[in-house]
Design a protein around this motif. Sequence first.
Motif, PDB file in Angstrom:
ATOM      1  N   THR A  16       0.835  -1.199   0.000  1.00 56.44           N
ATOM      2  CA  THR A  16       0.000   0.000   0.000  1.00 56.44           C
ATOM      3  C   THR A  16       0.869   1.247   0.000  1.00 56.44           C
ATOM      4  OG1 THR A  16      -1.765  -1.148   1.190  1.00 56.44           O
ATOM      5  CG2 THR A  16      -1.817   1.249   1.213  1.00 56.44           C
ATOM      6  N   LEU A 110      -2.716  -5.014  -5.291  1.00 55.97           N
ATOM      7  CA  LEU A 110      -1.679  -4.027  -5.005  1.00 55.97           C
ATOM      8  C   LEU A 110      -0.429  -4.281  -5.846  1.00 55.97           C
ATOM      9  CD1 LEU A 110      -2.179  -3.955  -1.138  1.00 55.97           C
ATOM     10  CD2 LEU A 110      -2.536  -2.004  -2.677  1.00 55.97           C
ATOM     11  N   MET A 311      -2.336  -1.325   6.196  1.00 53.95           N
ATOM     12  CA  MET A 311      -2.609  -0.563   4.984  1.00 53.95           C
ATOM     13  C   MET A 311      -2.743   0.925   5.278  1.00 53.95           C
ATOM     14  SD  MET A 311      -5.278  -3.283   3.313  1.00 53.95           S
ATOM     15  CE  MET A 311      -5.734  -2.241   1.936  1.00 53.95           C
TER      16      MET A 311
END
Length: 373
Positions: A16, A110, A311
């Motif tokens: 992230t 991601l 995250m």
Amino acid sequence: MPTPVTIIGAGLGGLTLASVLQVNGIPVTVYEAEPSPTARAQGGMLDIHDYNGQLAIEAAGLSDEFRTLILEGRQAIRVLDRDGSILFDQPDDGTGGRPEVQRGEMRQMLIDSLPASTIQWGHKVSGTRALGEGRHEVTFTDGSTITTSLLVGADGAWSKVRPLLSTATPEYTGISYIETYLYDADTRHPAAAKAVGGGSLIAPAPGKGIQAHRESGDTLHTYVSLTRSLDWFAAIDFTDAAATRARIVHEFDGWAPELTALITEADTAPVFRPHYTLPIDHQWDRVPGVTLVGDAAHLAPPNGEGANLAMLDGAELGKALAAHPDDIEAAITEYELAMFPRSAEIALDGAELHEIMSGDNAPHSLVTMFTGH
């Protein structure tokens, strides 16, 4: 040009952060010990909350991609007593406040958001050391090294970056999970499938419990919780799946067969998952050029917040670095001053949740938490 960022660990927190940095035009490289994205299974379901995890996804510009991963109906949750009676049953309200997704699919989302060269696979860290003036050296197990002016440890419970900042080490909580899977549950394990329902099942009791959730593909993923010492578990031969199942289910003698079936009928060998924690108030003095995100910073027992917090850490650090491109220390200080109390509050809530779920008043304490009376 902004200072390039070096991230150790390609878990949800590190990825992230990398994605948010990329959105903001900040160069980044991620070093990951695993040889490839598919080197091992990536765990089960995650409920991604609208007050932290979803905010991180939005900061990474991946909200549309995230919505395609949501498994509809999985927010349903029920609490059962040991005899199988339903004490609490809440259907999925459809609001999307904590939608469920597969961890592996989240991670892949991601990964796919980053240029292929961003992640350097097969780079396991053996050690780190300070070089002075905010620079650090990272040594890998193959003998190679890198140096960086901005190092972020996103490398989990046993972080190799954490010693640069803190002497804290994880300690066993006294609680462990035994993980199992049942496949094709509705046809091959109908009683267990009916007990779990369409979302998550929690059957707690003092010092123990059975939790399960319905994943994609008609799969039931179970975590059996036991408050036992590491020595107690060491006496179990986990290489003998049948004997392990028999030993674990013995702790649930007299429980409803549809619940114990989640153990005895497992289609996979039981996996031992001991829980470790860092101090609830874990923090450190500012050290130039290095910081931590996720479990490396604030490891806590599972409480539904770990992935979300990791995250959010990544997103908040990324946004701080973007807001202070010419002042790394201001960015890291801003991030840490917000992260320390946030993670401590969640860890304290998690400790209270574990008491609710496995303390003397379980399962009724959990029902009270859900209903308020």
